[in-house]
Scaffold this active site. Sequence first.
Site, PDB file in Angstrom:
ATOM      1  N   SER A 105       7.334 -64.971   3.116  1.00 47.00           N
ATOM      2  CA  SER A 105       8.359 -65.453   2.282  1.00 47.00           C
ATOM      3  C   SER A 105       9.446 -66.111   2.961  1.00 47.00           C
ATOM      4  O   SER A 105       9.225 -66.361   4.346  1.00 47.00           O
ATOM      5  CB  SER A 105       8.784 -64.175   1.547  1.00 47.00           C
ATOM      6  OG  SER A 105       9.226 -63.154   2.364  1.00 47.00           O
ATOM      7  N   GLU A 144      12.340 -80.183   2.343  1.00 47.08           N
ATOM      8  CA  GLU A 144      11.509 -80.468   1.437  1.00 47.08           C
ATOM      9  C   GLU A 144      11.911 -79.616   0.194  1.00 47.08           C
ATOM     10  O   GLU A 144      12.161 -78.529   0.442  1.00 47.08           O
ATOM     11  CB  GLU A 144       9.979 -80.053   1.842  1.00 47.08           C
ATOM     12  CG  GLU A 144       9.781 -79.179   2.896  1.00 47.08           C
ATOM     13  CD  GLU A 144       8.157 -79.000   3.105  1.00 47.08           C
ATOM     14  OE1 GLU A 144       7.633 -78.007   2.521  1.00 47.08           O
ATOM     15  OE2 GLU A 144       7.772 -79.783   4.304  1.00 47.08           O
ATOM     16  N   LYS A 179      11.880 -77.126  -2.764  1.00 53.34           N
ATOM     17  CA  LYS A 179      11.352 -75.839  -3.130  1.00 53.34           C
ATOM     18  C   LYS A 179      10.773 -75.646  -4.460  1.00 53.34           C
ATOM     19  O   LYS A 179      11.620 -75.547  -5.243  1.00 53.34           O
ATOM     20  CB  LYS A 179      12.371 -74.686  -2.573  1.00 53.34           C
ATOM     21  CG  LYS A 179      11.729 -73.374  -3.001  1.00 53.34           C
ATOM     22  CD  LYS A 179      12.540 -72.050  -2.312  1.00 53.34           C
ATOM     23  CE  LYS A 179      12.118 -70.949  -2.279  1.00 53.34           C
ATOM     24  NZ  LYS A 179      11.235 -70.500  -3.598  1.00 53.34           N
ATOM     25  N   ASP A 183       9.171 -74.686  -7.953  1.00 59.62           N
ATOM     26  CA  ASP A 183       9.051 -73.268  -8.728  1.00 59.62           C
ATOM     27  C   ASP A 183       7.936 -73.000  -9.279  1.00 59.62           C
ATOM     28  O   ASP A 183       8.004 -73.450 -10.429  1.00 59.62           O
ATOM     29  CB  ASP A 183      10.523 -73.223  -9.601  1.00 59.62           C
ATOM     30  CG  ASP A 183      10.832 -71.801 -10.018  1.00 59.62           C
ATOM     31  OD1 ASP A 183      10.132 -70.856  -9.479  1.00 59.62           O
ATOM     32  OD2 ASP A 183      11.661 -71.887 -10.969  1.00 59.62           O
ATOM     33  N   TYR A 243       2.236 -77.432   1.306  1.00 56.13           N
ATOM     34  CA  TYR A 243       3.261 -77.403   2.227  1.00 56.13           C
ATOM     35  C   TYR A 243       3.284 -76.747   3.488  1.00 56.13           C
ATOM     36  O   TYR A 243       4.170 -76.692   4.555  1.00 56.13           O
ATOM     37  CB  TYR A 243       4.784 -77.114   1.725  1.00 56.13           C
ATOM     38  CG  TYR A 243       4.614 -75.718   0.894  1.00 56.13           C
ATOM     39  CD1 TYR A 243       4.301 -74.584   1.348  1.00 56.13           C
ATOM     40  CD2 TYR A 243       4.638 -75.731  -0.490  1.00 56.13           C
ATOM     41  CE1 TYR A 243       3.974 -73.336   0.971  1.00 56.13           C
ATOM     42  CE2 TYR A 243       4.477 -74.361  -1.171  1.00 56.13           C
ATOM     43  CZ  TYR A 243       4.332 -73.249  -0.305  1.00 56.13           C
ATOM     44  OH  TYR A 243       4.155 -72.152  -1.176  1.00 56.13           O
ATOM     45  N   LYS A 300      18.898 -72.486  -1.624  1.00 52.56           N
ATOM     46  CA  LYS A 300      18.991 -72.487  -2.986  1.00 52.56           C
ATOM     47  C   LYS A 300      20.059 -73.113  -3.529  1.00 52.56           C
ATOM     48  O   LYS A 300      21.092 -73.137  -3.368  1.00 52.56           O
ATOM     49  CB  LYS A 300      19.081 -70.941  -3.531  1.00 52.56           C
ATOM     50  CG  LYS A 300      17.967 -69.900  -2.837  1.00 52.56           C
ATOM     51  CD  LYS A 300      16.662 -70.425  -3.662  1.00 52.56           C
ATOM     52  CE  LYS A 300      15.339 -69.567  -3.645  1.00 52.56           C
ATOM     53  NZ  LYS A 300      15.544 -68.026  -4.302  1.00 52.56           N
ATOM     54  N   CYS A 342      28.013 -36.231 -12.128  1.00 51.98           N
ATOM     55  CA  CYS A 342      26.783 -36.813 -12.205  1.00 51.98           C
ATOM     56  C   CYS A 342      26.085 -36.751 -13.584  1.00 51.98           C
ATOM     57  O   CYS A 342      26.560 -35.868 -14.318  1.00 51.98           O
ATOM     58  CB  CYS A 342      25.833 -36.022 -11.357  1.00 51.98           C
ATOM     59  SG  CYS A 342      24.163 -36.858 -11.455  1.00 51.98           S
ATOM     60  N   CYS A 399      23.548 -36.116 -14.784  1.00 53.24           N
ATOM     61  CA  CYS A 399      22.431 -35.610 -15.160  1.00 53.24           C
ATOM     62  C   CYS A 399      22.821 -34.003 -15.714  1.00 53.24           C
ATOM     63  O   CYS A 399      24.055 -33.699 -15.930  1.00 53.24           O
ATOM     64  CB  CYS A 399      21.596 -34.936 -13.661  1.00 53.24           C
ATOM     65  SG  CYS A 399      22.673 -33.681 -12.734  1.00 53.24           S
ATOM     66  N   CYS A 426      26.501 -38.366  -5.950  1.00 47.90           N
ATOM     67  CA  CYS A 426      26.512 -37.092  -6.693  1.00 47.90           C
ATOM     68  C   CYS A 426      26.004 -36.165  -5.308  1.00 47.90           C
ATOM     69  O   CYS A 426      25.443 -36.565  -4.530  1.00 47.90           O
ATOM     70  CB  CYS A 426      25.155 -37.177  -7.320  1.00 47.90           C
ATOM     71  SG  CYS A 426      24.280 -35.489  -8.029  1.00 47.90           S
ATOM     72  N   CYS A 452      19.853 -32.200  -7.615  1.00 45.25           N
ATOM     73  CA  CYS A 452      20.043 -33.145  -8.737  1.00 45.25           C
ATOM     74  C   CYS A 452      18.722 -33.479  -9.180  1.00 45.25           C
ATOM     75  O   CYS A 452      18.069 -34.244  -8.292  1.00 45.25           O
ATOM     76  CB  CYS A 452      21.135 -34.229  -8.218  1.00 45.25           C
ATOM     77  SG  CYS A 452      21.037 -35.512  -9.317  1.00 45.25           S
TER      78      CYS A 452
HETATM   79  S1  IVH Z   1       7.225 -72.641   3.074  1.00 43.81           S
HETATM   80  C1  IVH Z   1       6.292 -69.770   6.166  1.00 43.81           C
HETATM   81  N1  IVH Z   1       7.589 -74.662   1.512  1.00 43.81           N
HETATM   82  O1  IVH Z   1       8.879 -70.189  -1.740  1.00 43.81           O
HETATM   83  C2  IVH Z   1       6.615 -70.405   5.123  1.00 43.81           C
HETATM   84  N2  IVH Z   1       7.572 -72.692   0.613  1.00 43.81           N
HETATM   85  O2  IVH Z   1      10.557 -68.055  -1.158  1.00 43.81           O
HETATM   86  C3  IVH Z   1       6.319 -70.148   3.551  1.00 43.81           C
HETATM   87  N3  IVH Z   1       7.805 -72.714  -1.852  1.00 43.81           N
HETATM   88  O3  IVH Z   1       6.389 -67.937  -1.062  1.00 43.81           O
HETATM   89  C4  IVH Z   1       6.566 -70.882   2.599  1.00 43.81           C
HETATM   90  N4  IVH Z   1       8.217 -74.713  -2.245  1.00 43.81           N
HETATM   91  O4  IVH Z   1       5.580 -69.853  -2.950  1.00 43.81           O
HETATM   92  C5  IVH Z   1       7.441 -73.441   1.663  1.00 43.81           C
HETATM   93  N5  IVH Z   1       8.138 -76.534   0.230  1.00 43.81           N
HETATM   94  C6  IVH Z   1       7.986 -75.167   0.275  1.00 43.81           C
HETATM   95  C7  IVH Z   1       7.932 -74.627  -0.752  1.00 43.81           C
HETATM   96  C8  IVH Z   1       7.519 -73.000  -0.554  1.00 43.81           C
HETATM   97  C9  IVH Z   1       8.244 -73.438  -2.814  1.00 43.81           C
HETATM   98  C10 IVH Z   1       7.785 -71.061  -2.318  1.00 43.81           C
HETATM   99  C11 IVH Z   1       6.696 -70.413  -1.761  1.00 43.81           C
HETATM  100  C12 IVH Z   1       7.065 -69.212  -0.961  1.00 43.81           C
HETATM  101  C13 IVH Z   1       8.415 -69.145  -1.452  1.00 43.81           C
HETATM  102  C14 IVH Z   1       9.160 -68.307  -0.571  1.00 43.81           C
END
Ligand code: IVH
Length: 694
Positions: free
Chosen positions: A93, A127, A129, A131, A238, A326, A420, A422, A439, A445
């Site tokens: 991730s 690049e 991201k 969705d 990617y 983000k 608490c 509970c 608590c 508890c």
């Molecule tokens: S790279 C090791 N590139 O974002 C790198 N991920 O929040 C792993 N995603 O699980 C991912 N666009 O599903 C990469 N241009 C992009 C992406 C991308 C969307 C997603 C992907 C990943 C998630 C992580």
Amino acid sequence: MSKPPKPIGKLTEKQAKAELTRLALEIERHDRLYHQQDAPEISDADYDALRRRNEAIEERFPALKHTGGPSDQVGAPVASGFGKVTHARPMLSLSNVFNDEGVHDFIESVRKFLGLEADDPIEIVAEPKIDGLSASLRYENGALMLGATRGDGAVGENITVNLKTIGEIPEQLGNDAPDILEVRGEVYMSRDDFFALNERQEADGEKVFANPRNAAAGSLRQLDPSITARRPLRIFIYSAGELSSETAETHWGFLQQLRDWGFPTNPLSRLCTSAEEVLEAYADVQAKRSELPYDIDGVVYKVNRLDWQRRLGVRSRAPRWATAHKFPAEQAETILRAITIQVGRTGALTPVAELEPITVGGVVVSRATLHNEDEIQRKDIREGDAVVVQRAGDVIPQVVRVIEEKRPAGSKTFEFPGQCPCDLKTPTMREEGEVVRRCTGDLACPYQQVERLKHFVSRDAFDIEGLGAKNIETFWQDEIVTKAGDIFRLRDQRDVIAEREGWGEQSITKLLDAIEAKREIPLDRFVYALGIRQVGQANARLLAKNYGSFGALRAAMQAAQDETCTEYQDLINIDGIGPSVATDLVTFFQEPHNAAALEDLESELAIQDFEAPDDSDSVVAGKTVVFTGSLEKMTRSEAKARAESMGAKVAGSVSKKTDYVVVGADAGSKAKKAEDLGVEILTEEAWLDLIGGT
Ligand code: IVH
């Protein structure tokens, strides 16, 4: 923990309203678990009972029925039944940054880790991201052999047939592709296709999707591939997984190769040479966001040089060489109906905002965290207030502020309960300097007991299929399971379980089999499952690695009576474990109830000794190393990460247990101590020779 439901005939209108909110939340959660995660926590019968209760309350109080509630939704259940696939390389991730400063910090952290000079250029690929949902495609000798979902990153689901229905995915590559080529990408649905699909679904009386992402996920995870084939799915590739031979030196070069092999890559990707250019790329993508035919939720930055990517490696499931920037959180206005208090497994009281359900950025939000009592006070949040809520990515929704002009007359400041919630009404306490109120009931508890049990069976702990939070709650209420060890004696309670609604012979057998399968458990999972304060997955792993067996860990923790003894010193000498974590650990193991519970568990389980993964041929596996002085070829962080990835333990100070002390320039007292203790001393070069590196 829920009390037995009150008879519907006895509900006041206010109670009915609250109950409908609760049911909507609960049903929504189970829908999600069932449809999206294939991980139901309750039986179909229990689920039906929830829906029936919802309908019955709505029937009695028709004025409370609101559109979009559970009774409005028709969900066609998707059965689960895909085979499991263990990824050859984990599907990672991404860490997140939210502003310009975060971007600078990311680039700086790369520079620092690699030990680069301030003016050394670092190329970054930016690049969009996408969705959607990620998928892995494995080609052997040019032919698409296996396609899988991400799953938990280590194990996904085999969806090869479904992925083959996506026209953009080549089934056969040319001769120039490596024999083994694994690529990863994001499967998505364009917005237009999503709207058209929903229209068709609605006309056919089928499930309507909340957003393109859900539509893509729902379409891809169909057991019947002919349904997937009719859904307009697309993909952007990617990154790489396993490769039999390195084909490029940079990520940018790899993207070019992907295109040559026939894979779709995102046209907005851009190669940047400075933080300024990276931020320009971000602004550019953000400006184009609303015109793009598909949803994106940020921009991903990746270090371009692949040799640097390898050196940077991975830190708790996310690469150090990439991060996601983000887009700002989406906000919406709604009414805060009530503030409820949740009690966690360590007794922490968390206030939760129960909201009038509202869609924020494509997702229905009906609860938000209020963090702690100071936060409520600072923002003067009151029950009945109109509030602005926001959601960013996977983060738990938050209440941003109150709209004071809309405050109803006569509203009162919220008073944080001194007890608490509970049945024991235990006093709560806030230690000086802490924001969390707790608590004080600890082991007594009931909320804490249940939460600890829920944690014990949770996904990263024992992960027992069919024994989710809901079942734990009911088993606990009926005193079938009052402590963790009881779970492993459930096989003696077959008849008692069978008397319960929703349990048949088959489902009981399935549950008991799932429990049997977990009697053997890796040490780190077991330690994590205990729910010790401050001992999350990372610390549990550190402890497992350093002590090797549960017996050794327990003996050391029980012996660590005071701060001067060797056991205590050894504990805080583990790089990553400080005095505060050490105190929580020692307290836990020395508490008599815990000691008894552990003994009970040990008699039921086979706790496996820690096994260092994939480094059996590494000469430093299991060895304890201390780095001191300034290293030349790499930074201290890189040295540490690399040693750990080869199965070594890295300690902060030298003791009899140290195997190697690696000395750089200007090494001080640690080198001296090593000499005194007769510990092997290595130069940086000798160390690199030893681990076979450069
Ligand atoms: S790279 C090791 N590139 O974002 C790198 N991920 O929040 C792993 N995603 O699980 C991912 N666009 O599903 C990469 N241009 C992009 C992406 C991308 C969307 C997603 C992907 C990943 C998630 C992580």
